[in-house]
Design a protein around this motif. Structure first.
Motif, PDB file in Angstrom:
ATOM      1  N   GLN A  10      36.629-116.279  86.382  1.00  0.00           N
ATOM      2  CA  GLN A  10      37.626-116.864  85.482  1.00  0.00           C
ATOM      3  C   GLN A  10      38.826-117.373  86.283  1.00  0.00           C
ATOM      4  O   GLN A  10      39.373-118.444  85.997  1.00  0.00           O
ATOM      5  CB  GLN A  10      38.090-115.807  84.466  1.00  0.00           C
ATOM      6  N   GLN A  11      39.219-116.609  87.288  1.00  0.00           N
ATOM      7  CA  GLN A  11      40.375-116.982  88.103  1.00  0.00           C
ATOM      8  C   GLN A  11      40.100-118.246  88.915  1.00  0.00           C
ATOM      9  O   GLN A  11      40.989-119.087  89.088  1.00  0.00           O
ATOM     10  CB  GLN A  11      40.750-115.823  89.029  1.00  0.00           C
ATOM     11  N   ASP A  12      38.864-118.384  89.409  1.00  0.00           N
ATOM     12  CA  ASP A  12      38.502-119.582  90.177  1.00  0.00           C
ATOM     13  C   ASP A  12      38.628-120.834  89.313  1.00  0.00           C
ATOM     14  O   ASP A  12      39.145-121.865  89.765  1.00  0.00           O
ATOM     15  CB  ASP A  12      37.071-119.465  90.704  1.00  0.00           C
ATOM     16  N   LEU A  13      38.157-120.734  88.082  1.00  0.00           N
ATOM     17  CA  LEU A  13      38.242-121.884  87.180  1.00  0.00           C
ATOM     18  C   LEU A  13      39.696-122.187  86.836  1.00  0.00           C
ATOM     19  O   LEU A  13      40.115-123.350  86.844  1.00  0.00           O
ATOM     20  CB  LEU A  13      37.447-121.615  85.903  1.00  0.00           C
ATOM     21  N   GLN A  14      40.467-121.151  86.566  1.00  0.00           N
ATOM     22  CA  GLN A  14      41.871-121.360  86.214  1.00  0.00           C
ATOM     23  C   GLN A  14      42.646-121.954  87.385  1.00  0.00           C
ATOM     24  O   GLN A  14      43.510-122.827  87.198  1.00  0.00           O
ATOM     25  CB  GLN A  14      42.513-120.037  85.781  1.00  0.00           C
ATOM     26  N   ALA A  15      42.330-121.509  88.589  1.00  0.00           N
ATOM     27  CA  ALA A  15      42.998-122.054  89.776  1.00  0.00           C
ATOM     28  C   ALA A  15      42.684-123.536  89.932  1.00  0.00           C
ATOM     29  O   ALA A  15      43.563-124.342  90.281  1.00  0.00           O
ATOM     30  CB  ALA A  15      42.556-121.282  91.018  1.00  0.00           C
ATOM     31  N   LEU A  44      41.902-125.592  87.506  1.00  0.00           N
ATOM     32  CA  LEU A  44      42.610-126.300  86.431  1.00  0.00           C
ATOM     33  C   LEU A  44      44.097-126.450  86.762  1.00  0.00           C
ATOM     34  O   LEU A  44      44.696-127.505  86.498  1.00  0.00           O
ATOM     35  CB  LEU A  44      42.436-125.549  85.105  1.00  0.00           C
ATOM     36  N   ASN A  45      44.669-125.411  87.337  1.00  0.00           N
ATOM     37  CA  ASN A  45      46.088-125.476  87.721  1.00  0.00           C
ATOM     38  C   ASN A  45      46.316-126.577  88.754  1.00  0.00           C
ATOM     39  O   ASN A  45      47.314-127.306  88.694  1.00  0.00           O
ATOM     40  CB  ASN A  45      46.544-124.131  88.287  1.00  0.00           C
ATOM     41  N   SER A  55      46.144-129.967  87.044  1.00  0.00           N
ATOM     42  CA  SER A  55      47.312-130.228  86.185  1.00  0.00           C
ATOM     43  C   SER A  55      48.535-130.672  86.986  1.00  0.00           C
ATOM     44  O   SER A  55      49.447-131.305  86.445  1.00  0.00           O
ATOM     45  CB  SER A  55      47.655-128.972  85.375  1.00  0.00           C
ATOM     46  N   LEU A 114      41.351-130.371  81.274  1.00  0.00           N
ATOM     47  CA  LEU A 114      42.137-129.135  81.183  1.00  0.00           C
ATOM     48  C   LEU A 114      41.740-128.278  79.988  1.00  0.00           C
ATOM     49  O   LEU A 114      41.824-127.045  80.043  1.00  0.00           O
ATOM     50  CB  LEU A 114      43.629-129.471  81.112  1.00  0.00           C
ATOM     51  N   TYR A 115      41.312-128.920  78.901  1.00  0.00           N
ATOM     52  CA  TYR A 115      40.993-128.175  77.679  1.00  0.00           C
ATOM     53  C   TYR A 115      39.497-128.174  77.373  1.00  0.00           C
ATOM     54  O   TYR A 115      39.094-127.989  76.229  1.00  0.00           O
ATOM     55  CB  TYR A 115      41.777-128.756  76.497  1.00  0.00           C
TER      56      TYR A 115
END
Length: 261
Positions: free
Chosen positions: A110-115, A117-118, A121, A180-181
């Motif tokens: 989950q963190q890899d995907l969020q990173a 996306l960040n 952005s 992003l979404y």
């Protein structure tokens, strides 16, 4: 007897909605009901026949004759009860799977995907728009952008020359937000098979061409890794169970309507 029943049911399957409607109306008019050897079948034999029918066939079987309809009505409470029991079992199975999900979540994925996306952005939109000005982009850029378009839109078609369509997407104001979404839980198996192609490329290969494409490659790899994980396989199983429950509930509604007539 079973051969006769099979023939009758097959004939019903081929009838139009109007003909089905007429058959249903005929059930309340003995003079109009089609007569055949099934009228001479004893009740206990009818019950044995029903054992071999699924719910869909039962709904068809009631149209065979007035007597079949009356017999089905007597059996409906038990059929409804069985469906309700199966629904409860599947709901319990969903709860067990949810508990397993909570216990086996891998926060790193989950963190890899969020990173990823960040990172996306923080890239100015102008950098994305710059990519659309390529008349003939490097192969790796076209491939990554094509896969991003596919990930964000299941109707996007993979063709030999996708770049013109990709250029349109890159110029759209919602292109970045579509990334992003993105709800990766709704990605279809066909999309995932295409997206797995990102594993053929490295970050170094894309970095030499475009930092934007590098960020998108990292994003796609994170999506594929997470979506193919046991976590989302479990999500798929839960979704399938929910679909089966909805289908059974609709059958119950249909059976109750028959029972009320």
């Amino acid at each position: 007897m079973l051969q006769t029943l099979s023939t009758v049911l097959n004939n019903i399957k081929t009838k139009s909605k109007q003909e089905i409607y007429q058959l249903s109306n005929n059930l309340n008019n003995p003079d109009q009901t089609k007569h055949n050897m099934l009228h001479q079948v004893r009740p206990e034999v009818f019950n044995q026949i029903l054992i071999f029918l699924d719910i869909q066939q039962i709904l068809q079987f009631r149209l065979v004759s007035r007597r079949a309809n009356e017999t089905i009505k007597l059996m409906l409470p038990k059929q409804i009860h069985n469906l309700q029991y199966l629904i409860v079992e599947q709901q319990n199975e969903i709860q067990v799977k949810i508990q397993i999900l909570e216990a086996t979540k891998n926060p790193n994925q989950q963190q890899d995907l969020q990173a990823a996306l960040n990172q996306i952005s923080e890239i100015p939109r102008s950098r994305f728009v710059e990519l659309k000005h390529y008349a003939q982009p490097p192969e790796i850029i076209e491939k990554v952008i094509t896969l991003v378009c596919l990930a964000t839109d299941s109707t996007f078609k993979i063709q030999k020359d996708n770049w013109k369509e990709c250029q349109k997407r890159l110029g759209q104001g919602n292109f970045i937000n579509s990334i992003l979404y993105l709800d990766i839980s709704i990605l279809k198996e066909k999309q995932l098979k295409y997206l797995e192609q990102v594993n053929s490329y490295t970050e170094e290969q894309t970095a030499s061409k475009s930092l934007v494409v590098r960020a998108l490659l990292i994003f796609l790899k994170a999506v594929v890794e997470l979506r193919k994980s046991n976590l989302y396989k479990m999500f798929d199983e839960i979704t399938e169970l929910e679909h089966k429950i909805r289908k059974k509930k609709q059958f119950i509604v249909n059976l109750e309507k028959i029972n009320d007539n």
